[in-house]
Design an enzyme around this catalytic site. Sequence first.
Site, PDB file in Angstrom:
ATOM      1  N   LYS A   4      35.108  30.219 -79.800  1.00 30.29           N
ATOM      2  CA  LYS A   4      34.919  28.873 -80.353  1.00 30.29           C
ATOM      3  C   LYS A   4      34.854  28.939 -81.881  1.00 30.29           C
ATOM      4  O   LYS A   4      34.061  29.686 -82.452  1.00 30.29           O
ATOM      5  CB  LYS A   4      33.631  28.244 -79.812  1.00 30.29           C
ATOM      6  CG  LYS A   4      33.697  27.870 -78.352  1.00 30.29           C
ATOM      7  CD  LYS A   4      32.394  27.272 -77.861  1.00 30.29           C
ATOM      8  CE  LYS A   4      32.251  25.815 -78.227  1.00 30.29           C
ATOM      9  NZ  LYS A   4      31.051  25.199 -77.570  1.00 30.29           N
ATOM     10  N   ILE A   5      35.703  28.131 -82.490  1.00 32.50           N
ATOM     11  CA  ILE A   5      35.763  28.042 -83.947  1.00 32.50           C
ATOM     12  C   ILE A   5      35.633  26.574 -84.346  1.00 32.50           C
ATOM     13  O   ILE A   5      36.349  25.723 -83.808  1.00 32.50           O
ATOM     14  CB  ILE A   5      37.096  28.611 -84.476  1.00 32.50           C
ATOM     15  CG1 ILE A   5      37.221  30.100 -84.122  1.00 32.50           C
ATOM     16  CG2 ILE A   5      37.214  28.410 -85.984  1.00 32.50           C
ATOM     17  CD1 ILE A   5      38.551  30.718 -84.514  1.00 32.50           C
TER      18      ILE A   5
END
Length: 371
Positions: free
Chosen positions: A141-142
Amino acid sequence: MTNSNTKALSEVGVSIWLDDLNRTMLEQGELTELVEEKSVVGVTTNPTIFATALKDGAAYDEQVKDLAAQGADVDEAVFEITTTDVRNACDQLKSVYDASNGQDGRVSIEVDPRLARDTEGTTASAKKLWGTVDRANAMIKIPATVEGLPAITATLAEGISVNVTLIFSIDRYRQVMNAYLEGLEQAKANGHDLSTIRSVASFFVSRVDTEIDKRLDAIGSDDAAALKGKAGVANARLAYQAFEEVFSTPRWQSLADDGAHVQRPLWASTGVKNPEYKDTMYVVDLAVDNTVNTMPPKTLDAVADHAEVAGDQVTGNYDNAREVLAQLDAAGVDYNDVVKVLEDEGVSKFEDSWGELLDSVKGELDKAATK
């Protein structure tokens, strides 16, 4: 036996992912039960979820003790604890991953939120997480900050699957989709098999209503009151229209011809914050093919208990959604300011939760070291 409501949602084309993870859930078989009984086919995590899990403590005592004996500092300990949970969840969802040809069976883990404004730091963190979890069905997750966009592209270019988080505006969502396409183009140039790369774009819903409803209350008119609880769904519906547009272009088709998969919209923040609203509204009202809905346990239970799934509620409602946003603008709600506030708050909240997580683990390490 599979719940009829969650089954109906899946049949619309919605992948149900659980927005929760803790070691007790994994050790006691709860995740496997949710797969079998409530059509859960994925898991998302974030710093808040891990901070909550660590407060329970007991399930992590043995690993914390080992880490303390090894002389691990708090950052190293948090990294080991969180990646262990995600790796084990990936293993438990491997059969779902195989059955869906890699589309589902995914477990997301977030880069250190303190890096949200640091492109190079985010990219390095994403690579380290991917290598440490070492499972094909993981997702990194970014956050979709301005600084996060090039990190998304760079991470995908390495053949790493990405869950883009903290998306609030349609403009930023379009930038995220462009970052995805650029990442695939670079991955292809780097010799990666595009069919092995998956991505979702986490578009937040309930937080939009929370912020806009507050502003509508401040306006105080009857017209403003009539708009409460409508912005989140309208915003997400128009995001889906943008998704349909981008993934029907010649640029996309060229990548698809090389085996690429669409970046599915993921509806996040689907737990209803206002008790006056139907507790399934961010699920039922956003049901549409080729999407993910990640639900906290309370929302998943509500859907299983009493959701009225009525098929696609998105593609026929674009005009209505545009009208809602136009009415909000006319009422004096500044959309651009709303989404900026929400992004800043989102980053700050995850940083605060990460701080709580670090404090909790440090306390446990200190206790273990004195025993």
